[in-house]
Design a protein around this motif. Sequence first.
Motif, PDB file in Angstrom:
ATOM      1  N   THR A 178       0.862  -1.177   0.000  1.00  0.00           N
ATOM      2  CA  THR A 178       0.000   0.000   0.000  1.00  0.00           C
ATOM      3  C   THR A 178       0.895   1.221   0.000  1.00  0.00           C
ATOM      4  OG1 THR A 178      -1.703  -1.175   1.242  1.00  0.00           O
ATOM      5  CG2 THR A 178      -1.832   1.231   1.227  1.00  0.00           C
ATOM      6  N   ARG A 188       0.467   5.478  -0.575  1.00  0.00           N
ATOM      7  CA  ARG A 188      -0.406   6.634  -0.761  1.00  0.00           C
ATOM      8  C   ARG A 188      -1.860   6.220  -0.961  1.00  0.00           C
ATOM      9  NH1 ARG A 188       3.515  10.700  -4.197  1.00  0.00           N
ATOM     10  NH2 ARG A 188       5.082  10.826  -2.550  1.00  0.00           N
ATOM     11  N   ARG A 246      -3.177   3.516  -1.995  1.00  0.00           N
ATOM     12  CA  ARG A 246      -3.499   2.649  -3.125  1.00  0.00           C
ATOM     13  C   ARG A 246      -2.800   1.310  -2.949  1.00  0.00           C
ATOM     14  NH1 ARG A 246      -2.402   4.936  -8.739  1.00  0.00           N
ATOM     15  NH2 ARG A 246      -3.402   2.974  -9.234  1.00  0.00           N
ATOM     16  N   GLY A 255      -1.176  -1.668  -9.960  1.00  0.00           N
ATOM     17  CA  GLY A 255      -2.116  -0.977  -9.077  1.00  0.00           C
ATOM     18  C   GLY A 255      -3.523  -1.535  -9.157  1.00  0.00           C
ATOM     19  N   ARG A 256      -4.198  -1.510  -8.034  1.00  0.00           N
ATOM     20  CA  ARG A 256      -5.592  -1.957  -7.945  1.00  0.00           C
ATOM     21  C   ARG A 256      -6.416  -0.832  -7.345  1.00  0.00           C
ATOM     22  NH1 ARG A 256      -4.733  -6.310  -3.981  1.00  0.00           N
ATOM     23  NH2 ARG A 256      -2.559  -5.775  -3.958  1.00  0.00           N
ATOM     24  N   ALA A 257      -7.658  -0.810  -7.686  1.00  0.00           N
ATOM     25  CA  ALA A 257      -8.573   0.243  -7.184  1.00  0.00           C
ATOM     26  C   ALA A 257      -8.906   0.062  -5.739  1.00  0.00           C
ATOM     27  CB  ALA A 257      -9.843   0.271  -8.001  1.00  0.00           C
TER      28      ALA A 257
END
Length: 87
Positions: A51, A53, A55, A85-87
């Motif tokens: 993780t 920032r 995200r 990256g994942r939402a």
Amino acid sequence: MAVRLHPHAAARAAERGATEAEVAATVETGETIPAKHGRTGFRRNFPGPWTWRARAFDTKQVLVYAVPEGDGWLVITVIVKFLGGRA
């Protein structure tokens, strides 16, 4: 092999999300990549989840630029990329 961080590199590593242990592991076991100005680059991917920032990411890629120093390396700077990256 000794890995020493220049104060600039230590500050950049902390600011960019890498630990000193990850920097040392990158130099010791990472892939060697081309670099300019007589430096050597090292790259290593660390699987996550991470993780950064607020995200979520699958991989942290640490890039280290260093110069030979005695029987080891002096790390000049550290760049960190978070990948997948994942939402």
